[in-house]
Design an enzyme around this catalytic site. Structure first.
Site, mmCIF file in Angstrom:
data_model
loop_
_atom_site.group_PDB
_atom_site.id
_atom_site.type_symbol
_atom_site.label_atom_id
_atom_site.label_comp_id
_atom_site.label_asym_id
_atom_site.label_seq_id
_atom_site.Cartn_x
_atom_site.Cartn_y
_atom_site.Cartn_z
ATOM 1 N N GLU A 156 -27.258 28.961 47.750
ATOM 2 C CA GLU A 156 -27.797 29.699 46.611
ATOM 3 C C GLU A 156 -29.309 29.833 46.780
ATOM 4 O OE1 GLU A 156 -27.635 27.510 42.807
ATOM 5 O OE2 GLU A 156 -26.290 26.165 43.861
ATOM 6 N N CYS A 209 -23.319 25.876 43.211
ATOM 7 C CA CYS A 209 -23.016 24.732 44.085
ATOM 8 C C CYS A 209 -21.566 24.702 44.549
ATOM 9 C CB CYS A 209 -23.311 23.427 43.360
ATOM 10 S SG CYS A 209 -24.998 23.313 42.815
ATOM 11 N N HIS A 258 -19.218 16.785 42.499
ATOM 12 C CA HIS A 258 -20.514 17.444 42.679
ATOM 13 C C HIS A 258 -21.555 16.559 41.993
ATOM 14 C CE1 HIS A 258 -23.848 20.095 42.622
ATOM 15 N NE2 HIS A 258 -23.814 20.259 41.308
HETATM 16 P P1 HMG Z 1 -34.714 15.451 31.252
HETATM 17 O O1 HMG Z 1 -35.235 15.971 29.966
HETATM 18 O O2 HMG Z 1 -35.616 15.477 32.425
HETATM 19 O O3 HMG Z 1 -34.277 13.962 31.175
HETATM 20 O O4 HMG Z 1 -33.416 16.305 31.540
HETATM 21 P P2 HMG Z 1 -33.699 13.109 29.942
HETATM 22 O O5 HMG Z 1 -34.817 12.780 29.014
HETATM 23 O O6 HMG Z 1 -32.466 13.792 29.374
HETATM 24 O O7 HMG Z 1 -33.298 11.797 30.720
HETATM 25 C C1 HMG Z 1 -32.280 11.818 31.664
HETATM 26 C C2 HMG Z 1 -31.440 10.552 31.470
HETATM 27 O O8 HMG Z 1 -32.294 9.415 31.715
HETATM 28 C C3 HMG Z 1 -30.913 10.362 30.038
HETATM 29 O O9 HMG Z 1 -29.680 9.709 30.172
HETATM 30 C C4 HMG Z 1 -31.925 9.434 29.393
HETATM 31 O O10 HMG Z 1 -31.403 8.681 28.319
HETATM 32 C C5 HMG Z 1 -32.258 8.550 30.592
HETATM 33 P P3 HMG Z 1 -28.398 10.217 29.319
HETATM 34 O O11 HMG Z 1 -28.766 10.072 27.913
HETATM 35 O O12 HMG Z 1 -28.196 11.668 29.677
HETATM 36 O O13 HMG Z 1 -27.263 9.344 29.780
HETATM 37 N N1 HMG Z 1 -33.587 7.923 30.481
HETATM 38 C C6 HMG Z 1 -33.832 6.624 30.710
HETATM 39 N N2 HMG Z 1 -33.011 5.616 31.052
HETATM 40 C C7 HMG Z 1 -33.559 4.375 31.227
HETATM 41 N N3 HMG Z 1 -34.884 4.114 31.068
HETATM 42 C C8 HMG Z 1 -35.744 5.112 30.717
HETATM 43 C C9 HMG Z 1 -35.210 6.431 30.519
HETATM 44 N N4 HMG Z 1 -35.753 7.627 30.195
HETATM 45 C C10 HMG Z 1 -34.749 8.534 30.163
HETATM 46 N N5 HMG Z 1 -37.027 4.857 30.547
HETATM 47 C C11 HMG Z 1 -31.705 17.231 32.904
HETATM 48 C C12 HMG Z 1 -32.343 15.941 32.375
HETATM 49 C C13 HMG Z 1 -30.467 16.875 33.677
HETATM 50 C C14 HMG Z 1 -31.343 18.123 31.736
HETATM 51 C C15 HMG Z 1 -32.741 17.936 33.808
HETATM 52 O O14 HMG Z 1 -33.051 17.125 34.892
HETATM 53 C C16 HMG Z 1 -32.280 19.278 34.310
HETATM 54 O O15 HMG Z 1 -32.443 20.312 33.658
HETATM 55 N N6 HMG Z 1 -31.714 19.311 35.555
HETATM 56 C C17 HMG Z 1 -31.251 20.533 36.199
HETATM 57 C C18 HMG Z 1 -29.883 20.961 35.706
HETATM 58 C C19 HMG Z 1 -28.806 19.995 36.142
HETATM 59 O O16 HMG Z 1 -28.930 19.290 37.122
HETATM 60 N N7 HMG Z 1 -27.681 20.010 35.417
HETATM 61 C C20 HMG Z 1 -26.538 19.208 35.773
HETATM 62 C C21 HMG Z 1 -25.211 19.897 35.440
HETATM 63 S S1 HMG Z 1 -25.159 21.560 36.067
HETATM 64 C C22 HMG Z 1 -24.897 21.352 37.784
HETATM 65 O O17 HMG Z 1 -24.578 20.307 38.227
HETATM 66 C C23 HMG Z 1 -25.092 22.565 38.623
HETATM 67 C C24 HMG Z 1 -26.341 22.569 39.491
HETATM 68 O O18 HMG Z 1 -26.184 21.676 40.568
HETATM 69 C C25 HMG Z 1 -26.615 23.977 39.966
HETATM 70 C C26 HMG Z 1 -25.519 24.751 40.642
HETATM 71 O O19 HMG Z 1 -24.341 24.647 40.405
HETATM 72 O O20 HMG Z 1 -25.929 25.600 41.421
HETATM 73 C C27 HMG Z 1 -27.567 22.114 38.731
#
Ligand code: HMG
Length: 445
Positions: A83, A120, A244
């Site tokens: 991609e 992906c 994935h």
């Molecule tokens: P974010 O705002 O950076 O992070 O977004 P957050 O604040 O949601 O924190 C992430 C996790 O860390 C959370 O855990 C927090 O609680 C934890 P959860 O509640 O989700 O279980 N956390 C902590 N834990 C311990 N100590 C701390 C601490 N602070 C926070 N101090 C987000 C995260 C995934 C939304 C962002 O990184 C993002 O937008 N990523 C890109 C999209 C993505 O990867 N999506 C996944 C599903 S879609 C997919 O897999 C397809 C893809 O590969 C593309 C394709 O298919 O081509 C992306």
């Protein structure tokens, strides 16, 4: 029926490494534990200035061909899943074939080449295409080369920046494969979604939180669809379940959902009843919302149960070790999850021949696909030969300032001139643009 599946695997990681908790998090004003505990990431891979999706893909493919003693004549099909393509017409597979023709006798003129796109998921779809081509008897005794290659970069300061990565996985698909045989049964969960997309732009538009929900919804549908052809599944049916893995924390969420689903109406649900009750049944609730909340509570309790924790440690955790250290490789991600599991089994001397894995692939936009794989006799030799740890260890550790430069180098809208951080050796490198704006490559001894 002829067995068709994966005969060989090789990887190529981007040659730079960014330490997420120690280098990236402090500069972003974040707690390092967001990475280590939340997202489950230690570091990510980035391409050096002379690397891109073509060099990484060609280097992984060359490694695979050398190890298997193949020549172009042995390969009848080259499909690239990506991609991160830079051309809307000429497929990346033609560039990769061009690279390989520089170093092997003969050519790939006889080979059918293409490029697969569905975020992906495309790596798994390319394997499907190869499977169907061989099963249809159109391969004339030749193998298919599937290459999943991506530079998963996000806009600076996008939340996705935490989950970047770069690398390629090359896989040889053949009759009577040496590593795994693929099941005929498959399940799909597919819907028109706008969670993550790149409408003619290099960096994705992402609705991160929603993308997590869409992943889980499509994966659940795919599992139900898979069971409609395979029959009910049970958590203990599978030695490993590679998903994935955009980041390991995502798989943690998918795994508990999968365990709940596959343990329903089994002795596991019975065993857990005293401690956390039976699983909620939709018919017992007046509204969908109440049911969903009850399911959420059940899964929170399930996560703390020994049965679940042991299953997770044995079946899921081993799939995450490479991903933890390289980030998201998009199309290659589920394929490094499979490889991580097999490397883990090899280290522990596990007898896997005849045992099964359940593989959960996913692509935003969105579609999940689930199929089973049976590990075949002799898999150890072919998994042992893949150079993983040395490649990861050889990466050059970049500082935050260097990271900013590297991001700019690979940003198509910027022109920056930066010296390479590593010295290429026995690999394909990007050398610049030709007269029609094509990208050019050469092999460096
Ligand atoms: P974010 O705002 O950076 O992070 O977004 P957050 O604040 O949601 O924190 C992430 C996790 O860390 C959370 O855990 C927090 O609680 C934890 P959860 O509640 O989700 O279980 N956390 C902590 N834990 C311990 N100590 C701390 C601490 N602070 C926070 N101090 C987000 C995260 C995934 C939304 C962002 O990184 C993002 O937008 N990523 C890109 C999209 C993505 O990867 N999506 C996944 C599903 S879609 C997919 O897999 C397809 C893809 O590969 C593309 C394709 O298919 O081509 C992306």
């Amino acid at each position: 029926m002829t067995a068709v599946g994966i005969d060989a695997i090789e990887i190529w990681t981007g040659k730079l490494r960014l330490d997420l908790p120690n280098t990236f998090a402090p500069e972003m004003g974040e707690d390092p534990e967001k990475y280590t505990k939340g997202l489950g990431l230690e570091s990510s891979s980035f391409p050096d200035v002379y690397e891109d999706i073509v060099t990484m893909g060609a280097n992984a493919a060359k490694r695979l061909m050398d190890r298997k003693g193949l020549t172009p004549d042995d390969i009848g099909r080259i499909d690239v899943a990506t991609e991160s393509a830079f051309d809307n017409s000429k497929p990346v597979s033609t560039y990769i074939a061009g690279c390989l023709e520089q170093v092997y006798d003969g050519d790939f003129h006889h080979a059918n080449k293409g490029e697969r796109k569905f975020a992906c998921l495309a790596g798994t779809q390319s394997i499907d295409d190869a499977y169907n081509w061989i099963k249809a008897g159109r391969n004339r005794g030749r193998a298919a080369l599937v290459i999943a290659t991506d530079t998963a970069l996000y806009e600076r300061d996008d939340p996705g920046e935490a989950t970047q990565g770069a690398g390629a996985v090359a896989m040889l698909i053949t009759e009577n494969p040496s590593i795994v045989e693929l099941s005929t049964e498959q399940g799909y969960g597919s819907a028109d979604e706008t969670d993550f997309l790149k409408p003619n732009q290099q960096f994705p538009s992402v609705d991160g939180k929603r993308s997590v929900q869409v992943y889980l919804a499509r994966m659940r549908e795919a599992l139900e669809d898979y069971e409609s052809v395979s029959g009910d599944t049970h958590p203990d049916d599978f030695e490993y379940v590679p998903f994935h893995t955009p980041f390991p924390g995502m798989v943690r969420k998918a795994a508990v959902l999968g365990y709940r689903h596959t343990s329903r109406d089994t002795e596991i649900e019975e065993e857990l009843t005293d401690e956390i009750g039976r699983q909620p049944r939709e018919a017992d609730f007046e509204s969908r919302e109440e049911y969903t909340e009850a399911i959420r509570d059940y899964m929170d309790d399930l996560k703390g149960m020994d049965q679940y924790r042991e299953w997770y440690a044995e079946t899921i955790e081993p799939t995450l070790s490479i991903s933890r250290n390289v980030g998201n490789w998009y199309t290659g991600s589920v394929h490094i999850a499979r490889l991580s599991a097999l490397r883990h089994a090899l280290e522990r001397g596990e007898e896997l021949a005849g045992k099964q894995m359940l593989v959960g692939s996913y692509g935003s936009g969105a579609q999940a696909e689930i199929h089973a794989e049976t590990i075949v006799d002799g898999w150890t030799e072919h998994v042992e030969a893949v150079e993983v740890e040395d490649q990861l260890a050889r990466r050059y550790d970049i500082s935050f300032d260097e990271y900013e430069l590297v991001h700019d180098v690979h940003n198509h809208e910027k022109e920056v001139d930066v010296e390479a951080f590593t010295t290429p050796e026995a690999e394909f490198v990007f050398t610049g643009w030709g007269r029609m704006n094509e990208r050019r490559y050469e092999y460096v001894e």
